[in-house]
Enzyme design. Structure first.
Site, PDB file in Angstrom:
ATOM      1  N   SER A 250     -28.370   9.338   9.969  1.00 37.17           N
ATOM      2  CA  SER A 250     -28.584   8.790   8.627  1.00 37.17           C
ATOM      3  C   SER A 250     -29.731   7.795   8.537  1.00 37.17           C
ATOM      4  CB  SER A 250     -27.302   8.123   8.122  1.00 37.17           C
ATOM      5  OG  SER A 250     -27.048   6.923   8.824  1.00 37.17           O
TER       6      SER A 250
ATOM      7  N   LYS B 212     -27.331   0.475   7.850  1.00 39.27           N
ATOM      8  CA  LYS B 212     -28.145   0.926   6.719  1.00 39.27           C
ATOM      9  C   LYS B 212     -29.238  -0.104   6.449  1.00 39.27           C
ATOM     10  CE  LYS B 212     -25.312   4.409   5.903  1.00 39.27           C
ATOM     11  NZ  LYS B 212     -25.686   5.798   6.200  1.00 39.27           N
TER      12      LYS B 212
END
Length: 296
Positions: free
Chosen positions: A74, A145
Site C-alpha cells: 500500500s 500511511k
C-alpha cells in the site's frame, strides 16, 4: 670488624632460590584458584554488560525508536514489501504532526480491529501491560500511511486530477505510485478535530481513509493512536534512505490556511514488530566489555 669475622656480604640476608616468597602462591595450589577467580570475574562482567545492554535495548524500543516490517504494497514505491523502517516515537512530543509525514498508527477506535478487553486475571493483566509497554506484545493492528490532512483541513479529490487540501492542489508525482491516479473516485471531507486524513502512496492498492467513511472519524484516524513517524529505511541495504516530507507539502499557500495539529498527547499496511530491534544492544556488549578490561 676483625679479620676472623666472616663478612656476611650483601647476599647473606637474601633468601635462597628454593625458599618461597612471603605471600606468594604455593605451586600447584593457589595459582589455579586465582585463575578460577579471574575467570569467574570475567563471566560476571560479561553477564552484567549483556543484561545492561538488553535492558537498554528494551527501554529504547519501548520509548524512543522501534523497528517495523512492511507487509503490504500500500505504500509502494516509497516502501516495499519486506522493508524495515525505523519509527521515531518521541518526535511528536516536540513538534506537531505534519502533512506529508509517514506515520505508524493503531487501528484502535478507528479502522480496527480493536484490541480485546484486558484479562480479568490481575496477574495476567499486569504481565500483558509490562510486555506491551516494552513493545514485546500487542493485541492491536498497526498501519503505515502518509498524512494528507490535519484536523480542520478540507481534503477533496479531484480538481484537475489532483487531491486538494484547503483548496491547494498537491503535486504528488514525487511519491505517488507510477501511473496511479490520486484516487479512483471522488471524495470531499473535513478532517474532524484530533484526527488525521491518511492515504497510501499506492492509491490503487491502499485501504486508507477513503475506504472507511462509516468508521469512527469518517475514515480519519485519531492522533492519539499514532505511534510515531517513520523516518529511515534500514533494510534491505539497497533501500537504505531517509523518508523526508515531500516538497509539495511545503507550499506557502498550504501553510497559510493550515489548521494545525497539536502534539501527540490494496492492502492495508498492518505492521509486524521486527525482532531485530534488540540486536543493537546485544552486539554492543563485546565492545563495552573490551573497553572496560583495557581500562582496568
Amino acid at each position: 670488624m676483625t679479620d676472623d669475622q666472616e663478612d656476611p656480604g650483601p647476599l647473606a640476608s637474601a633468601r635462597t632460590s628454593d625458599e618461597p616468597a612471603s605471600g606468594a602462591p604455593e605451586p600447584g595450589t593457589t595459582a589455579p584458584a586465582a585463575k578460577a577467580r579471574k575467570k569467574k570475574s570475567f563471566g560476571r562482567e560479561l553477564l552484567t554488560i549483556v543484561v545492561a545492554a538488553a535492558v537498554l535495548t528494551l527501554l529504547v524500543k519501548a520509548f524512543v525508536i522501534q523497528v517495523y516490517r512492511i507487509p503490504s504494497a500500500s505504500m509502494e514505491n516509497t516502501l516495499q514489501i519486506g522493508d524495515r523502517v525505523l519509527v521515531n516515537k518521541v518526535v511528536y512530543h516536540f513538534r506537531g504532526i505534519a502533512r506529508g509525514d509517514v506515520v505508524v498508527f493503531s487501528g484502535q477506535d478507528s479502522w480496527g480491529p480493536d484490541a480485546p478487553p484486558p484479562s480479568g486475571n490481575p496477574v495476567v493483566r499486569v504481565f500483558d501491560d509490562v510486555l506491551s509497554g516494552l513493545g514485546l506484545h500487542s493485541d492491536q493492528t498497526y498501519y503505515i500511511k502518509r498524512v494528507i490532512g490535519l484536523p480542520g483541513d478540507h481534503v477533496a479529490c479531484c480538481t484537475d486530477g489532483k487531491v486538494t487540501v484547503n483548496g491547494v492542489p498537491l503535486d504528488e508525482g514525487q511519491y505517488l505510485y507510477p501511473d496511479n491516479p490520486p484516487s479512483r473516485f471522488t471524495f470531499k471531507t473535513v478532517v474532524p478535530p484530533g484526527h488525521l486524513w491518511v492515504m497510501g502512496d499506492h492509491r490503487s492498492d491502499s485501504d486508507d481513509s477513503r475506504y472507511h467513511p462509516d468508521d469512527p472519524g469518517g475514515g480519519a484516524v485519531p492522533e492519539n493512536q499514532v505511534v510515531g513517524r517513520a523516518f529511515l529505511i534500514i533494510w534491505p541495504p539497497s533501500q537504505l534512505r531517509d523518508l523526508p516530507i515531500p516538497t509539495t507539502f511545503q507550499q506557502a499557500a498550504l501553510h497559510a490556511g493550515a489548521a494545525g495539529a497539536g502534539a501527540l498527547g490494496g492492502g492495508q499496511a498492518a505492521l509486524a514488530v521486527a525482532p531485530v530491534a534488540g540486536a543493537a544492544g546485544i552486539l554492543a556488549a563485546p565492545v563495552l566489555l573490551l573497553r572496560r578490561r583495557r581500562r582496568r
